[in-house]
Design a protein around this motif. Structure first.
Motif, PDB file in Angstrom:
ATOM      1  N   ALA A 108       0.756  -1.306  -0.040  1.00  0.00           N
ATOM      2  CA  ALA A 108       0.010   0.146  -0.033  1.00  0.00           C
ATOM      3  C   ALA A 108       0.636   1.230   0.162  1.00  0.00           C
ATOM      4  CB  ALA A 108      -0.808  -0.039   1.349  1.00  0.00           C
ATOM      5  N   CYS A 109       0.376   2.390  -0.439  1.00  0.00           N
ATOM      6  CA  CYS A 109       0.965   3.551  -0.425  1.00  0.00           C
ATOM      7  C   CYS A 109      -0.291   4.506   0.371  1.00  0.00           C
ATOM      8  CB  CYS A 109       1.189   4.297  -1.718  1.00  0.00           C
ATOM      9  SG  CYS A 109       2.831   4.076  -2.521  1.00  0.00           S
ATOM     10  N   ASP A 110      -1.144   4.942  -0.309  1.00  0.00           N
ATOM     11  CA  ASP A 110      -2.020   5.640   0.158  1.00  0.00           C
ATOM     12  C   ASP A 110      -3.346   4.831   0.374  1.00  0.00           C
ATOM     13  OD1 ASP A 110      -0.758   8.190   0.007  1.00  0.00           O
ATOM     14  OD2 ASP A 110      -1.562   8.363  -2.187  1.00  0.00           O
ATOM     15  N   TRP A 111      -3.796   4.748   1.632  1.00  0.00           N
ATOM     16  CA  TRP A 111      -4.908   3.931   1.990  1.00  0.00           C
ATOM     17  C   TRP A 111      -5.600   4.483   3.228  1.00  0.00           C
ATOM     18  CZ3 TRP A 111      -3.862  -1.818   3.412  1.00  0.00           C
ATOM     19  CH2 TRP A 111      -4.815  -2.591   3.225  1.00  0.00           C
ATOM     20  N   ASN A 112      -6.983   4.696   3.020  1.00  0.00           N
ATOM     21  CA  ASN A 112      -7.654   5.282   4.129  1.00  0.00           C
ATOM     22  C   ASN A 112      -8.746   4.236   4.491  1.00  0.00           C
ATOM     23  OD1 ASN A 112      -6.876   8.063   3.904  1.00  0.00           O
ATOM     24  ND2 ASN A 112      -8.003   8.125   2.260  1.00  0.00           N
ATOM     25  N   ALA A 113      -9.348   4.163   5.884  1.00  0.00           N
ATOM     26  CA  ALA A 113     -10.120   3.241   6.196  1.00  0.00           C
ATOM     27  C   ALA A 113     -11.359   2.954   5.358  1.00  0.00           C
ATOM     28  CB  ALA A 113     -10.762   3.821   7.615  1.00  0.00           C
ATOM     29  N   ALA A 114     -11.585   1.866   5.025  1.00  0.00           N
ATOM     30  CA  ALA A 114     -12.826   1.737   4.193  1.00  0.00           C
ATOM     31  C   ALA A 114     -12.583   1.793   2.692  1.00  0.00           C
ATOM     32  CB  ALA A 114     -14.181   2.040   4.753  1.00  0.00           C
ATOM     33  N   ASP A 115     -11.464   2.116   2.420  1.00  0.00           N
ATOM     34  CA  ASP A 115     -11.301   2.260   0.966  1.00  0.00           C
ATOM     35  C   ASP A 115     -11.202   1.128   0.225  1.00  0.00           C
ATOM     36  OD1 ASP A 115     -10.649   5.048   0.749  1.00  0.00           O
ATOM     37  OD2 ASP A 115      -8.597   4.992   0.436  1.00  0.00           O
ATOM     38  N   PRO A 116     -11.549   0.946  -0.994  1.00  0.00           N
ATOM     39  CA  PRO A 116     -11.456  -0.514  -1.592  1.00  0.00           C
ATOM     40  C   PRO A 116     -10.006  -0.659  -1.932  1.00  0.00           C
ATOM     41  CG  PRO A 116     -12.283   1.134  -3.032  1.00  0.00           C
ATOM     42  CD  PRO A 116     -12.150   1.893  -1.886  1.00  0.00           C
ATOM     43  N   THR A 117      -9.846  -2.109  -2.010  1.00  0.00           N
ATOM     44  CA  THR A 117      -8.300  -2.698  -2.252  1.00  0.00           C
ATOM     45  C   THR A 117      -8.594  -3.872  -3.244  1.00  0.00           C
ATOM     46  OG1 THR A 117      -8.573  -4.626  -0.761  1.00  0.00           O
ATOM     47  CG2 THR A 117      -7.635  -2.575   0.141  1.00  0.00           C
ATOM     48  N   ARG A 118      -7.361  -4.146  -3.888  1.00  0.00           N
ATOM     49  CA  ARG A 118      -7.410  -5.251  -4.688  1.00  0.00           C
ATOM     50  C   ARG A 118      -7.260  -6.438  -3.898  1.00  0.00           C
ATOM     51  NH1 ARG A 118      -2.774  -4.176  -8.440  1.00  0.00           N
ATOM     52  NH2 ARG A 118      -2.156  -2.941  -6.734  1.00  0.00           N
ATOM     53  N   LEU A 119      -8.004  -7.326  -3.718  1.00  0.00           N
ATOM     54  CA  LEU A 119      -7.707  -8.607  -2.922  1.00  0.00           C
ATOM     55  C   LEU A 119      -7.785  -9.884  -3.839  1.00  0.00           C
ATOM     56  CD1 LEU A 119      -7.724 -10.078  -0.284  1.00  0.00           C
ATOM     57  CD2 LEU A 119     -10.260 -10.199  -0.258  1.00  0.00           C
ATOM     58  N   GLU A 120      -6.578 -10.390  -3.950  1.00  0.00           N
ATOM     59  CA  GLU A 120      -6.278 -11.500  -4.882  1.00  0.00           C
ATOM     60  C   GLU A 120      -6.145 -12.728  -4.094  1.00  0.00           C
ATOM     61  OE1 GLU A 120      -4.549 -11.141  -8.463  1.00  0.00           O
ATOM     62  OE2 GLU A 120      -4.864  -9.168  -8.537  1.00  0.00           O
ATOM     63  N   LEU A 121      -6.848 -13.787  -4.369  1.00  0.00           N
ATOM     64  CA  LEU A 121      -6.621 -15.302  -3.614  1.00  0.00           C
ATOM     65  C   LEU A 121      -5.602 -16.001  -4.654  1.00  0.00           C
ATOM     66  CD1 LEU A 121     -10.311 -16.259  -3.016  1.00  0.00           C
ATOM     67  CD2 LEU A 121      -8.739 -14.737  -1.586  1.00  0.00           C
ATOM     68  N   ILE A 122      -4.400 -16.472  -3.829  1.00  0.00           N
ATOM     69  CA  ILE A 122      -3.453 -17.011  -4.904  1.00  0.00           C
ATOM     70  C   ILE A 122      -2.912 -18.181  -3.887  1.00  0.00           C
ATOM     71  CG2 ILE A 122      -1.488 -15.549  -4.011  1.00  0.00           C
ATOM     72  CD1 ILE A 122      -0.610 -15.456  -6.675  1.00  0.00           C
ATOM     73  N   ALA A 123      -2.456 -19.216  -4.572  1.00  0.00           N
ATOM     74  CA  ALA A 123      -1.757 -20.318  -3.950  1.00  0.00           C
ATOM     75  C   ALA A 123      -0.290 -19.889  -3.875  1.00  0.00           C
ATOM     76  CB  ALA A 123      -1.787 -21.449  -4.742  1.00  0.00           C
ATOM     77  N   SER A 124       0.378 -20.215  -2.650  1.00  0.00           N
ATOM     78  CA  SER A 124       1.765 -20.055  -2.466  1.00  0.00           C
ATOM     79  C   SER A 124       2.628 -20.576  -3.612  1.00  0.00           C
ATOM     80  CB  SER A 124       2.177 -20.563  -1.032  1.00  0.00           C
ATOM     81  OG  SER A 124       2.292 -22.042  -1.185  1.00  0.00           O
ATOM     82  N   ASP A 125       2.606 -21.482  -4.188  1.00  0.00           N
ATOM     83  CA  ASP A 125       3.518 -21.713  -5.289  1.00  0.00           C
ATOM     84  C   ASP A 125       3.068 -21.196  -6.601  1.00  0.00           C
ATOM     85  OD1 ASP A 125       0.963 -22.928  -5.937  1.00  0.00           O
ATOM     86  OD2 ASP A 125       1.770 -24.842  -6.447  1.00  0.00           O
ATOM     87  N   ALA A 126       2.201 -20.112  -6.645  1.00  0.00           N
ATOM     88  CA  ALA A 126       1.801 -19.187  -7.842  1.00  0.00           C
ATOM     89  C   ALA A 126       2.257 -17.875  -7.478  1.00  0.00           C
ATOM     90  CB  ALA A 126       0.419 -19.378  -7.888  1.00  0.00           C
ATOM     91  N   LEU A 127       3.249 -17.744  -6.357  1.00  0.00           N
ATOM     92  CA  LEU A 127       3.623 -16.180  -6.225  1.00  0.00           C
ATOM     93  C   LEU A 127       4.744 -16.004  -7.178  1.00  0.00           C
ATOM     94  CD1 LEU A 127       4.066 -16.016  -2.295  1.00  0.00           C
ATOM     95  CD2 LEU A 127       2.779 -14.426  -3.778  1.00  0.00           C
TER      96      LEU A 127
END
Length: 164
Positions: A108-127
């Motif tokens: 994160a850089c700028d992040w206020n409370a309740a701001d939307p985020t990009r949430l991605e589900l990923i397997a550890s071997d796919a990092l």
């Protein structure tokens, strides 16, 4: 100011001291003390919602003689560009047995409370493949009139990692 961190659910009882020690083996500084920055309000809100405890990650830059998340971000860009090693990705891959079934990688850089985020589900071997496809953690937008990409820094990225 940038924030790169790793979060664990409080209910998982992760030994943060152990994680900090293992990170140091990869030249990463992992701190329970979160620095000041425009990301704190959003990070605290997100951490509260997901019941996380976070460690801020930084790496030492030989040129500037300072530790910051910028060094990690630069390494991720070089990993994408020329497959240069990334201390963060090496740490997460090699030490995954130390992590619970699910953990979070937060950028994160700028992040206020309740701001939307990009949430991605990923397997550890796919990092590594994820960061090979994506240049660092930024959201890259294409300016067709200028014929170039530019990063959008004000939309945090949270990777929920399924540790396999």
């Amino acid at each position: 100011m940038q924030f790169i961190g790793i979060g664990f659910r409080k209910s998982d009882g992760v030994d943060l001291g152990l994680i900090r020690d293992k990170a140091a083996e990869y030249d990463l500084l992992a701190s329970k003390v979160i620095s000041e920055g425009n990301f704190r309000e959003g990070l605290e809100d997100f951490s509260g919602q997901f019941e996380l405890e976070c460690l801020q990650l930084a790496a030492f830059n030989e040129d500037s003689k300072k530790a910051s998340s910028r060094q990690i971000s630069d390494e991720l860009s070089e990993f994408h560009r020329v497959s240069q090693e990334s201390s963060l990705l090496n740490f997460l891959s090699a030490e995954k047995a130390s992590f619970p079934q699910t953990y979070y990688l937060v950028f994160a850089c700028d992040w206020n409370a309740a701001d939307p985020t990009r949430l991605e589900l990923i397997a550890s071997d796919a990092l590594k493949p994820y960061f090979k496809r994506n240049n660092s953690w930024y959201l890259w937008l294409y300016n067709y009139s200028a014929k170039r990409y530019y990063p959008m820094l004000d939309l945090p990225l949270v990777l929920e990692i399924a540790n396999k």
